[in-house]
Design an enzyme around this catalytic site. Structure first.
Site, PDB file in Angstrom:
ATOM      1  CG  ASN A  52      35.847  48.704  28.107  1.00 14.49           C
ATOM      2  OD1 ASN A  52      36.692  48.652  29.000  1.00 14.49           O
ATOM      3  ND2 ASN A  52      35.455  49.816  27.565  1.00 14.49           N
ATOM      4  CB  CYS A  53      36.951  45.218  32.605  1.00 17.54           C
ATOM      5  SG  CYS A  53      38.200  44.399  33.549  1.00 17.54           S
TER       6      CYS A  53
END
Lengths: 111, 120
Positions: free
Chosen positions: A109-110
């Site tokens: 989730n980066c």
């Protein structure tokens, strides 16, 4: 991204430079991955690399920025548990660049 | 404009399908983007909190992932009381380090208080 060659052994990387096989990680591999990011590893870097690996063992996922800052703060003290400290070590994106050098999968989730 | 409140509902047991993992990843993604959601475990979703030996089936341990939530800023987990009772789970046995577990008697009322609801 070109594969790494370390002591005659070829280490495959994905197109963003993350290890394809996480078992390939070694301190020499970390040095080579850091060199690709123009980072020379100091004791501070190694402290954070070890924490990233602890984080992965504990939670089975790579951290995003916020949890990384919190985790570093819990283990290395509030002076180091700050974004600016991590930014200086692993610019421009500490969670992503640090995870790469520590041999973790890319944080999902980066951005 | 005030920030919208977000609730993520996890309704499925881990591993039977990918919904439990998808839900957890959505929560982590929201939190990483500074939109920290509330989380409700209901129906078979309450099984997420029990100990798991995921290595046996070559999967990652979802409970371990769940323990990362407080690190991501999610510090409360809401649990449906009836779902726990129906499955014979004693809330006193449950714990998540760094998180507060809140038991809800009226999940419907709770859910209706949110601007946006993600259901997994």
């Amino acid at each position: 991204m070109e594969n790494l060659k370390i002591e005659g052994r070829e280490i495959p990387l994905d197109k963003e430079g993350f290890l394809r096989d996480l078992d390939d990680w070694s301190p020499q591999v970390a040095e080579a991955l850091a060199a690709q990011e123009n980072i020379a590893l100091t004791d501070d870097h190694w402290d954070v690399i070890r924490l990233l690996q602890d984080f992965y063992r504990e939670f089975e996922l790579s951290p995003a920025m916020r949890p990384l800052v919190k985790y570093v703060g819990q283990h290395l003290g509030p002076e180091k548990g700050r974004s600016i400290f991590l930014m200086q070590l692993f610019p421009p994106s500490p969670a992503r660049v640090g995870s790469k050098i520590a041999g973790l999968p890319k944080p999902t989730n980066c951005l | 404009m005030p920030r919208k409140s977000i609730l993520a509902i996890c309704r499925h047991a881990p591993y039977g399908n990918t919904l439990a993992r998808e839900g957890l990843e959505a929560v982590l993604a929201c939190a990483a983007m500074d939109q920290i959601p509330e989380v409700l475990l209901i129906n078979d979703g309450v099984f997420l909190l029990l100990d798991q030996d995921a290595q046996q089936i070559g999967e990652k341990n979802l409970r371990r992932n769940l323990t990362a939530l407080p690190m991501f800023g999610v510090e409360t987990l809401h649990l449906c009381e009836r779902s726990l009772q129906e499955r014979g789970i004693d809330p006193a046995q449950l714990a998540l380090p760094g998180a507060e577990l809140k038991i809800l008697k009226q999940p419907g009322e709770f859910i209706s208080g949110f601007d946006q609801v993600l259901s997994f």
